[in-house]
Design a protein around this motif. Structure first.
Motif, PDB file in Angstrom:
ATOM      1  N   ARG A 512     -16.546 -41.626 -48.839  1.00 59.33           N
ATOM      2  CA  ARG A 512     -17.605 -40.655 -48.534  1.00 59.33           C
ATOM      3  C   ARG A 512     -17.975 -40.728 -47.053  1.00 59.33           C
ATOM      4  O   ARG A 512     -18.187 -39.702 -46.394  1.00 59.33           O
ATOM      5  N   GLN A 513     -17.983 -41.964 -46.492  1.00 59.16           N
ATOM      6  CA  GLN A 513     -18.256 -42.119 -45.063  1.00 59.16           C
ATOM      7  C   GLN A 513     -17.151 -41.473 -44.224  1.00 59.16           C
ATOM      8  O   GLN A 513     -17.434 -40.856 -43.191  1.00 59.16           O
ATOM      9  N   VAL A 514     -15.877 -41.613 -44.675  1.00 59.76           N
ATOM     10  CA  VAL A 514     -14.769 -41.016 -43.938  1.00 59.76           C
ATOM     11  C   VAL A 514     -14.935 -39.500 -43.871  1.00 59.76           C
ATOM     12  O   VAL A 514     -14.872 -38.889 -42.787  1.00 59.76           O
ATOM     13  N   PHE A 515     -15.147 -38.855 -45.016  1.00 59.15           N
ATOM     14  CA  PHE A 515     -15.314 -37.408 -45.025  1.00 59.15           C
ATOM     15  C   PHE A 515     -16.524 -36.979 -44.202  1.00 59.15           C
ATOM     16  O   PHE A 515     -16.487 -35.981 -43.473  1.00 59.15           O
ATOM     17  N   GLN A 516     -17.613 -37.757 -44.311  1.00 59.51           N
ATOM     18  CA  GLN A 516     -18.825 -37.384 -43.581  1.00 59.51           C
ATOM     19  C   GLN A 516     -18.586 -37.433 -42.076  1.00 59.51           C
ATOM     20  O   GLN A 516     -18.976 -36.513 -41.339  1.00 59.51           O
ATOM     21  N   TRP A 544      -1.061 -40.214 -51.264  1.00 55.78           N
ATOM     22  CA  TRP A 544      -1.559 -38.873 -50.945  1.00 55.78           C
ATOM     23  C   TRP A 544      -1.925 -38.824 -49.467  1.00 55.78           C
ATOM     24  O   TRP A 544      -2.501 -39.769 -48.935  1.00 55.78           O
ATOM     25  N   THR A 545      -1.539 -37.730 -48.815  1.00 52.76           N
ATOM     26  CA  THR A 545      -1.941 -37.498 -47.430  1.00 52.76           C
ATOM     27  C   THR A 545      -3.042 -36.445 -47.425  1.00 52.76           C
ATOM     28  O   THR A 545      -2.816 -35.296 -47.826  1.00 52.76           O
ATOM     29  N   VAL A 546      -4.233 -36.847 -46.993  1.00 52.96           N
ATOM     30  CA  VAL A 546      -5.392 -35.954 -46.953  1.00 52.96           C
ATOM     31  C   VAL A 546      -5.581 -35.504 -45.504  1.00 52.96           C
ATOM     32  O   VAL A 546      -5.530 -36.327 -44.583  1.00 52.96           O
ATOM     33  N   THR A 547      -5.822 -34.217 -45.284  1.00 54.41           N
ATOM     34  CA  THR A 547      -5.964 -33.658 -43.934  1.00 54.41           C
ATOM     35  C   THR A 547      -7.264 -32.863 -43.833  1.00 54.41           C
ATOM     36  O   THR A 547      -7.555 -32.027 -44.699  1.00 54.41           O
ATOM     37  N   VAL A 548      -8.032 -33.145 -42.780  1.00 51.83           N
ATOM     38  CA  VAL A 548      -9.240 -32.381 -42.450  1.00 51.83           C
ATOM     39  C   VAL A 548      -8.932 -31.636 -41.150  1.00 51.83           C
ATOM     40  O   VAL A 548      -8.785 -32.251 -40.095  1.00 51.83           O
ATOM     41  N   ARG A 549      -8.851 -30.302 -41.235  1.00 51.57           N
ATOM     42  CA  ARG A 549      -8.426 -29.487 -40.096  1.00 51.57           C
ATOM     43  C   ARG A 549      -9.570 -28.566 -39.657  1.00 51.57           C
ATOM     44  O   ARG A 549     -10.227 -27.937 -40.498  1.00 51.57           O
ATOM     45  N   THR A 579     -21.122 -40.910 -31.082  1.00 56.95           N
ATOM     46  CA  THR A 579     -21.384 -42.284 -30.639  1.00 56.95           C
ATOM     47  C   THR A 579     -20.115 -43.032 -30.249  1.00 56.95           C
ATOM     48  O   THR A 579     -20.184 -44.119 -29.680  1.00 56.95           O
ATOM     49  N   GLY A 580     -18.917 -42.512 -30.607  1.00 57.59           N
ATOM     50  CA  GLY A 580     -17.670 -43.216 -30.315  1.00 57.59           C
ATOM     51  C   GLY A 580     -17.316 -44.256 -31.353  1.00 57.59           C
ATOM     52  O   GLY A 580     -16.438 -45.081 -31.116  1.00 57.59           O
ATOM     53  N   ILE A 581     -18.000 -44.227 -32.506  1.00 62.39           N
ATOM     54  CA  ILE A 581     -17.736 -45.205 -33.563  1.00 62.39           C
ATOM     55  C   ILE A 581     -17.156 -44.527 -34.806  1.00 62.39           C
ATOM     56  O   ILE A 581     -16.466 -45.160 -35.599  1.00 62.39           O
ATOM     57  N   GLY A 582     -17.367 -43.240 -34.983  1.00 57.31           N
ATOM     58  CA  GLY A 582     -16.988 -42.550 -36.211  1.00 57.31           C
ATOM     59  C   GLY A 582     -15.516 -42.675 -36.557  1.00 57.31           C
ATOM     60  O   GLY A 582     -15.165 -43.082 -37.675  1.00 57.31           O
ATOM     61  N   LEU A 583     -14.620 -42.325 -35.627  1.00 54.62           N
ATOM     62  CA  LEU A 583     -13.188 -42.406 -35.918  1.00 54.62           C
ATOM     63  C   LEU A 583     -12.717 -43.845 -36.065  1.00 54.62           C
ATOM     64  O   LEU A 583     -11.811 -44.136 -36.863  1.00 54.62           O
ATOM     65  N   ALA A 584     -13.301 -44.777 -35.292  1.00 51.58           N
ATOM     66  CA  ALA A 584     -12.952 -46.193 -35.447  1.00 51.58           C
ATOM     67  C   ALA A 584     -13.333 -46.679 -36.839  1.00 51.58           C
ATOM     68  O   ALA A 584     -12.589 -47.440 -37.480  1.00 51.58           O
ATOM     69  N   LEU A 585     -14.511 -46.237 -37.344  1.00 45.30           N
ATOM     70  CA  LEU A 585     -14.941 -46.607 -38.689  1.00 45.30           C
ATOM     71  C   LEU A 585     -13.989 -46.008 -39.728  1.00 45.30           C
ATOM     72  O   LEU A 585     -13.604 -46.685 -40.701  1.00 45.30           O
ATOM     73  N   CYS A 586     -13.561 -44.742 -39.524  1.00 43.56           N
ATOM     74  CA  CYS A 586     -12.624 -44.115 -40.455  1.00 43.56           C
ATOM     75  C   CYS A 586     -11.306 -44.892 -40.505  1.00 43.56           C
ATOM     76  O   CYS A 586     -10.744 -45.123 -41.587  1.00 43.56           O
TER      77      CYS A 586
END
Length: 618
Positions: A512-516, A544-549, A579-586
């Motif tokens: 849920r955090q990844v999608f958010q 499964w490969t999930v893509t958010v475009r 913040t520069g943390i979102g993608l690192a967290l994902c």
């Protein structure tokens, strides 16, 4: 006529005599009729020719029988002459064959040709197969097999000879006086059956020796391959050393084999594993590695294997050491590991004197190399495991520090933010535009600092505060993330379309955090147009490969490698408030699920972030 022993071809002779007699008689009768008067010429004419015919027949038969006998004698003479010619040719062939036979048998290389009668007596012996044994052809001629061969040889010869007398050819090998002979037997027959045995015996000692050497080399190569495979499959060095010792001693047919472990000081060798030694020695006995008169020290000092054929006559070292205490006389020893930094010694020994081929030495060295590689790999693995343990401990401490630091910073930051808001409310009328601008910067900085601390706190708790992985419905997870972002979605007039999403093995809260985070980025960096986001999934084997475009401002290729690092931003403050943390967290969450994450983007062409998750078997 057949009863008169006249051949049919001479029937014409009898007829000729008959016609001639009748003709003569008719002539006589005509002459008489002309010069004399007969009382009854007609009757006399018939009777006298008939009598003449009888006389002619008798004379003709006699002549025909004479010709028949002459013809028969002539044919017999011709047959005898032909038979004589054939006999002469046969004699010539027999003489030539005998000459060739004698030449072949007397010069038969490394073998002998023999004839034996029904009593197994040697009636003919020839050849050159007796040069390397103490039996000559003269010793065998006229002698029965039972009187000239040893009991061991006779036990092989006799049953094969008896089988040949029964009409069965045989092939067998026999050991005599240290030589190996291959014998082929063949029955010689006539109308009454087998009357003799033809044997061809050849000395195949050298060939058998070559075959044994080739078989030995093939076995050595197989043992090296098997030990190499075992070294890859087992982490137990002692098991590998025991098997190596057993195999080396078995292949080289030696009494002892051992692996010595050199201590860190390089002065003592421990008998770590081995075969053939007395009980209690393995794992307990040590020998000196520096004794000048020992084979162990000599082996360590030289950069090549040590080969000993007879320790009593070998002048390189004396009788000190474990091997000589057990009556060892010959053997091979070599260093395990680099010669300049040896780990130990691999040796194999025998109580008898003996010789070793270059292939034997190479075989022992190959086994030593396998042990060295296994030891090096085990040491490297041990060091790596220690390093991993240190890293895990360090990461755990860093996570604890990050959690404590971010948690402890919450309170002073909250106090700063509260007092800034209090100053803004109480002194807003007293501040000029520049003061209010400065105060707004301070409040905004405090808010961003709080967001960064919250993100850092979440990042540090990915492993420590996670739920077990279990089957989750991604559509339900995505819907929860959309509800969390409902205000931002409505404020930006964002459009989010979703294809059918699967069930995966995962942590619902973390996904849920990844999608958010991905939806927030898509909305934040959408540019001037309303955000348009599409979420899809595609099956790839067990994942499964999930893509958010999105169709936003995109990311420059030069920045795509660093956007997954902590506090790294692809855009300035003017383009978004990340913040520069979102993608690192994902990335850390996806890696915890055993997957990968990457993005595909072009400046002005939108961004597609993809990540893999383990599928759930239906």
């Amino acid at each position: 006529m057949p009863e008169a022993d006249v051949r049919p071809k001479f029937y014409t002779t009898v007829a000729s005599w008959c016609f001639r007699a009748v003709g003569v008689m008719v002539g006589i009768l005509l002459f008489i009729a002309l010069v004399a008067e007969l009382n009854d010429p007609a009757n006399n004419f018939l009777i006298l020719p008939a009598l003449a015919a009888v006389a002619g027949f008798a004379a003709g038969r006699h002549d025909a029988r004479a010709k028949t006998r002459a013809y028969t004698l002539e044919r017999r003479n011709e047959a005898l002459q032909q038979t004589q010619a054939e006999l002469e040719q046969t004699v010539d062939r027999l003489e030539a064959s005998e000459e060739r036979y004698r030449t072949v048998t007397e010069n038969f290389p490394n073998g002998a040709v023999m004839l034996l009668d029904e009593e197994l007596r040697h009636t003919l012996v020839a050849g050159q197969g007796f040069e390397k044994v103490d039996i000559s052809a003269d010793d065998l001629r006229g002698e029965r097999a039972a009187d000239v061969y040893s009991e061991d040889a006779l036990a092989v010869f006799e049953p094969n000879y008896r089988a040949t007398l029964d009409g069965e050819p045989t092939t067998f090998e026999v050991e005599m006086q240290g030589r190996t002979f291959e014998t082929r037997t063949h029955p010689l027959t006539d109308e009454e059956g087998v009357y003799a045995i033809l044997t061809m015996t050849q000395d195949v000692t050298e060939r058998k020796q070559r075959e044994r050497e080739l078989a030995k080399q093939a076995r050595q190569q197989q043992v090296v391959a098997d030990l190499g495979q075992l070294a890859l499959e087992t982490d137990d060095l002692d098991e590998l050393m025991r098997e190596a010792s057993r195999q080396v001693a078995d292949v080289l047919d030696t009494d002892y084999c051992e692996v010595f472990d050199l201590d860190d000081d390089g002065e003592t060798l421990l008998l770590r594993q081995g075969v053939g030694w007395d009980a209690g020695l393995v794992g307990e006995t040590t020998v000196s590695a520096v004794e000048a008169d020992s084979q162990a020290a000599y082996t360590l000092e030289n950069d090549s294997p040590t080969v000993v054929e007879d320790v009593e006559t070998d002048g390189r070292f004396g009788g000190i050491g474990l091997q000589t205490d057990h009556g060892v006389h010959s053997g091979i020893s070599t260093v395990v590991g680099p010669f300049d930094e040896p780990w130990g010694i691999l040796g194999t020994h025998d109580a008898d004197t003996g010789t070793f081929t270059d292939e034997d030495v190479s075989f022992v060295q190959s086994v030593a190399n396998i042990l060295a590689e296994a030891i090096e790999r085990r040491q490297y693995q041990s060091e790596l495991e220690g390093l991993v343990a240190d890293l895990e401990e360090s990461n755990e401490r860093l996570e604890q520090f990050a959690y404590a630091a971010s948690h402890d910073l919450q309170e002073p930051l909250r106090m700063v933010s509260t007092y800034l808001q209090l100053v803004e409310r109480r002194y807003e009328d007293e501040l000029d535009d520049e003061g209010r601008e400065f105060l707004g910067f301070a409040v905004d900085g405090a808010d961003r600092m709080r967001a960064m601390i919250d993100g850092l706190l979440e990042y540090s708790r990915v492993e420590t505060a996670a739920d077990p992985l279990e089957p989750v419905d991604l559509e339900a997870v995505l819907e929860d993330a959309r509800e969390d972002l409902q205000v931002a979605i409505e404020a930006s007039d964002a459009t989010i379309t979703v294809a059918s999403l699967p069930r995966v093995e995962g942590d619902a809260h973390q996904l849920r955090q990844v999608f958010q985070n991905l939806l927030e980025n898509a909305i934040e960096y959408s540019g001037d147009d309303p955000p348009a986001v599409h979420v899809s999934a595609e099956r790839d084997g067990g994942r499964w490969t999930v893509t958010v475009r999105d169709e936003g401002i995109g990311i420059d290729p030069a920045d795509q490698d660093r956007v997954f690092d902590v506090f790294e931003r692809a855009h300035g403050r003017a383009e978004g408030a990340g913040t520069g943390i979102g993608l690192a967290l994902c990335e850390r969450i996806v890696e915890r699920h055993g997957g990968d994450v990457w993005l595909d983007s072009e400046p002005g062409g939108g961004t597609a972030v993809s990540f893999t998750l383990p599928a759930v078997d239906e």
